[in-house]
Design a protein around this motif. Structure first.
Motif, PDB file in Angstrom:
ATOM      1  N   THR A  81       0.837  -1.199   0.000  1.00  0.00           N
ATOM      2  CA  THR A  81       0.000   0.000   0.000  1.00  0.00           C
ATOM      3  C   THR A  81       0.877   1.256   0.000  1.00  0.00           C
ATOM      4  O   THR A  81       0.610   2.212  -0.732  1.00  0.00           O
ATOM      5  CB  THR A  81      -0.954  -0.002   1.219  1.00  0.00           C
ATOM      6  N   ALA A  82       1.921   1.243   0.796  1.00  0.00           N
ATOM      7  CA  ALA A  82       2.840   2.391   0.858  1.00  0.00           C
ATOM      8  C   ALA A  82       3.601   2.563  -0.459  1.00  0.00           C
ATOM      9  O   ALA A  82       3.817   3.694  -0.913  1.00  0.00           O
ATOM     10  CB  ALA A  82       3.803   2.224   2.024  1.00  0.00           C
ATOM     11  N   ILE A  83       3.991   1.458  -1.076  1.00  0.00           N
ATOM     12  CA  ILE A  83       4.676   1.524  -2.381  1.00  0.00           C
ATOM     13  C   ILE A  83       3.728   2.152  -3.407  1.00  0.00           C
ATOM     14  O   ILE A  83       4.119   3.048  -4.162  1.00  0.00           O
ATOM     15  CB  ILE A  83       5.105   0.106  -2.848  1.00  0.00           C
ATOM     16  N   ALA A  84       2.491   1.692  -3.435  1.00  0.00           N
ATOM     17  CA  ALA A  84       1.503   2.226  -4.377  1.00  0.00           C
ATOM     18  C   ALA A  84       1.266   3.718  -4.127  1.00  0.00           C
ATOM     19  O   ALA A  84       1.112   4.497  -5.077  1.00  0.00           O
ATOM     20  CB  ALA A  84       0.201   1.444  -4.268  1.00  0.00           C
ATOM     21  N   ARG A 117       9.008 -13.858  -8.727  1.00  0.00           N
ATOM     22  CA  ARG A 117       8.682 -13.005  -7.577  1.00  0.00           C
ATOM     23  C   ARG A 117       8.537 -11.544  -7.976  1.00  0.00           C
ATOM     24  O   ARG A 117       7.628 -10.849  -7.516  1.00  0.00           O
ATOM     25  CB  ARG A 117       9.723 -13.185  -6.472  1.00  0.00           C
ATOM     26  N   ALA A 118       9.427 -11.072  -8.831  1.00  0.00           N
ATOM     27  CA  ALA A 118       9.314  -9.692  -9.318  1.00  0.00           C
ATOM     28  C   ALA A 118       8.006  -9.524 -10.095  1.00  0.00           C
ATOM     29  O   ALA A 118       7.291  -8.531  -9.929  1.00  0.00           O
ATOM     30  CB  ALA A 118      10.521  -9.331 -10.178  1.00  0.00           C
ATOM     31  N   ASP A 119       7.675 -10.513 -10.919  1.00  0.00           N
ATOM     32  CA  ASP A 119       6.405 -10.476 -11.665  1.00  0.00           C
ATOM     33  C   ASP A 119       5.210 -10.474 -10.709  1.00  0.00           C
ATOM     34  O   ASP A 119       4.216  -9.783 -10.948  1.00  0.00           O
ATOM     35  CB  ASP A 119       6.302 -11.682 -12.606  1.00  0.00           C
ATOM     36  N   ALA A 120       5.300 -11.247  -9.631  1.00  0.00           N
ATOM     37  CA  ALA A 120       4.208 -11.326  -8.656  1.00  0.00           C
ATOM     38  C   ALA A 120       3.988  -9.974  -7.975  1.00  0.00           C
ATOM     39  O   ALA A 120       2.838  -9.580  -7.720  1.00  0.00           O
ATOM     40  CB  ALA A 120       4.500 -12.406  -7.612  1.00  0.00           C
ATOM     41  N   VAL A 121       5.062  -9.264  -7.683  1.00  0.00           N
ATOM     42  CA  VAL A 121       4.940  -7.940  -7.062  1.00  0.00           C
ATOM     43  C   VAL A 121       4.268  -6.972  -8.043  1.00  0.00           C
ATOM     44  O   VAL A 121       3.369  -6.211  -7.657  1.00  0.00           O
ATOM     45  CB  VAL A 121       6.313  -7.405  -6.596  1.00  0.00           C
ATOM     46  N   VAL A 122       4.682  -7.005  -9.304  1.00  0.00           N
ATOM     47  CA  VAL A 122       4.052  -6.151 -10.314  1.00  0.00           C
ATOM     48  C   VAL A 122       2.560  -6.468 -10.395  1.00  0.00           C
ATOM     49  O   VAL A 122       1.721  -5.568 -10.366  1.00  0.00           O
ATOM     50  CB  VAL A 122       4.740  -6.324 -11.693  1.00  0.00           C
ATOM     51  N   LYS A 123       2.229  -7.749 -10.486  1.00  0.00           N
ATOM     52  CA  LYS A 123       0.824  -8.169 -10.586  1.00  0.00           C
ATOM     53  C   LYS A 123       0.025  -7.693  -9.369  1.00  0.00           C
ATOM     54  O   LYS A 123      -1.099  -7.192  -9.508  1.00  0.00           O
ATOM     55  CB  LYS A 123       0.743  -9.680 -10.734  1.00  0.00           C
ATOM     56  N   TYR A 124       0.587  -7.829  -8.181  1.00  0.00           N
ATOM     57  CA  TYR A 124      -0.074  -7.401  -6.947  1.00  0.00           C
ATOM     58  C   TYR A 124      -0.357  -5.897  -6.989  1.00  0.00           C
ATOM     59  O   TYR A 124      -1.460  -5.448  -6.678  1.00  0.00           O
ATOM     60  CB  TYR A 124       0.815  -7.748  -5.755  1.00  0.00           C
ATOM     61  N   LEU A 125       0.652  -5.112  -7.365  1.00  0.00           N
ATOM     62  CA  LEU A 125       0.490  -3.658  -7.414  1.00  0.00           C
ATOM     63  C   LEU A 125      -0.548  -3.244  -8.449  1.00  0.00           C
ATOM     64  O   LEU A 125      -1.320  -2.308  -8.227  1.00  0.00           O
ATOM     65  CB  LEU A 125       1.832  -2.975  -7.680  1.00  0.00           C
ATOM     66  N   VAL A 126      -0.587  -3.945  -9.570  1.00  0.00           N
ATOM     67  CA  VAL A 126      -1.548  -3.629 -10.626  1.00  0.00           C
ATOM     68  C   VAL A 126      -2.955  -4.077 -10.228  1.00  0.00           C
ATOM     69  O   VAL A 126      -3.909  -3.304 -10.282  1.00  0.00           O
ATOM     70  CB  VAL A 126      -1.119  -4.279 -11.962  1.00  0.00           C
ATOM     71  N   LYS A 129      -3.670  -2.796  -6.074  1.00  0.00           N
ATOM     72  CA  LYS A 129      -3.401  -1.413  -5.664  1.00  0.00           C
ATOM     73  C   LYS A 129      -3.613  -0.414  -6.792  1.00  0.00           C
ATOM     74  O   LYS A 129      -3.302   0.765  -6.656  1.00  0.00           O
ATOM     75  CB  LYS A 129      -1.962  -1.285  -5.130  1.00  0.00           C
ATOM     76  N   ALA A 130      -4.120  -0.907  -7.937  1.00  0.00           N
ATOM     77  CA  ALA A 130      -4.498  -0.058  -9.077  1.00  0.00           C
ATOM     78  C   ALA A 130      -3.355   0.790  -9.646  1.00  0.00           C
ATOM     79  O   ALA A 130      -3.581   1.884 -10.155  1.00  0.00           O
ATOM     80  CB  ALA A 130      -5.686   0.824  -8.709  1.00  0.00           C
ATOM     81  N   VAL A 131      -2.127   0.280  -9.582  1.00  0.00           N
ATOM     82  CA  VAL A 131      -0.997   0.960 -10.216  1.00  0.00           C
ATOM     83  C   VAL A 131      -1.041   0.619 -11.705  1.00  0.00           C
ATOM     84  O   VAL A 131      -1.287  -0.536 -12.081  1.00  0.00           O
ATOM     85  CB  VAL A 131       0.345   0.521  -9.582  1.00  0.00           C
ATOM     86  N   ASP A 132      -0.819   1.603 -12.551  1.00  0.00           N
ATOM     87  CA  ASP A 132      -0.823   1.406 -14.000  1.00  0.00           C
ATOM     88  C   ASP A 132       0.314   0.456 -14.393  1.00  0.00           C
ATOM     89  O   ASP A 132       1.482   0.719 -14.100  1.00  0.00           O
ATOM     90  CB  ASP A 132      -0.662   2.750 -14.694  1.00  0.00           C
ATOM     91  N   ALA A 133      -0.037  -0.624 -15.063  1.00  0.00           N
ATOM     92  CA  ALA A 133       0.947  -1.645 -15.457  1.00  0.00           C
ATOM     93  C   ALA A 133       2.054  -1.077 -16.343  1.00  0.00           C
ATOM     94  O   ALA A 133       3.190  -1.570 -16.314  1.00  0.00           O
ATOM     95  CB  ALA A 133       0.249  -2.799 -16.170  1.00  0.00           C
ATOM     96  N   LYS A 134       1.751  -0.021 -17.111  1.00  0.00           N
ATOM     97  CA  LYS A 134       2.758   0.582 -17.995  1.00  0.00           C
ATOM     98  C   LYS A 134       3.882   1.245 -17.201  1.00  0.00           C
ATOM     99  O   LYS A 134       4.940   1.523 -17.747  1.00  0.00           O
ATOM    100  CB  LYS A 134       2.113   1.619 -18.906  1.00  0.00           C
TER     101      LYS A 134
END
Length: 169
Positions: A81-84, A117-126, A129-134
């Protein structure tokens, strides 16, 4: 007398021409110096946001995974949440999620696990947490960039990590 005035005028124009040529050269240097200052400021901004992202994990806790898997531990939601939130504060920035492992196991398996794991973090944030995948990318480094000694359990634990690097504005 007229001849002296004419010579003085020609000399003055010649000196002025040299002065203008000198100014043009300085203007070119000014543009180059400006580019250097802009590049330095950009690097400083990228570094500052990268440091904010690192600080979150120091304060809220590191992103954890189940052993040998790319499944994010639910206790990491505060960190995510803080990262987002930081990414929302800096909408023009692109962040690379860097996955790392310790050296236990085969290097090929560690490389794949770190990427997963890096992909999983990206997927979680997108997804959560509604972070734009781009604005995100993922890169696995396996065990190639340790930050601690892999000979101890504590060192191995430090090497199993996810880092965030701001790569572009």
């Amino acid at each position: 007398m007229f001849k002296k005035v004419a010579i003085a005028a020609v000399l003055s124009l010649m000196v002025s021409g040299v002065a203008y040529a000198g100014l043009d050269a300085l203007k070119g240097l000014g543009k180059e110096a400006g580019k250097g200052v802009a590049a330095s400021a950009k690097e400083g901004a990228l570094s500052a946001v990268t440091n904010k992202l690192k600080k979150v994990q120091n304060e809220k806790g590191p992103i954890k995974f189940k052993t040998g898997k790319a499944e994010i531990d639910p206790s990491c939601d505060k960190t995510m949440t803080a990262i987002a939130a930081i990414m929302t504060d800096y909408p023009g920035f692109h962040v690379q999620v860097d996955g790392h492992t310790d050296n236990v196991g085969k290097p090929e398996a560690n490389q794949k696990l770190s990427q997963d794991r890096a992909d999983a973090v990206v997927k979680y944030l997108v997804d959560k947490k509604a972070v734009d995948a781009k604005r995100l990318s993922a890169k696995g480094f396996g065990d190639s960039k340790p930050i601690a000694d892999n000979k101890t359990k504590a060192g191995q634990a430090k090497n199993r990590r996810v880092d965030f690097t701001v790569t572009k504005m």
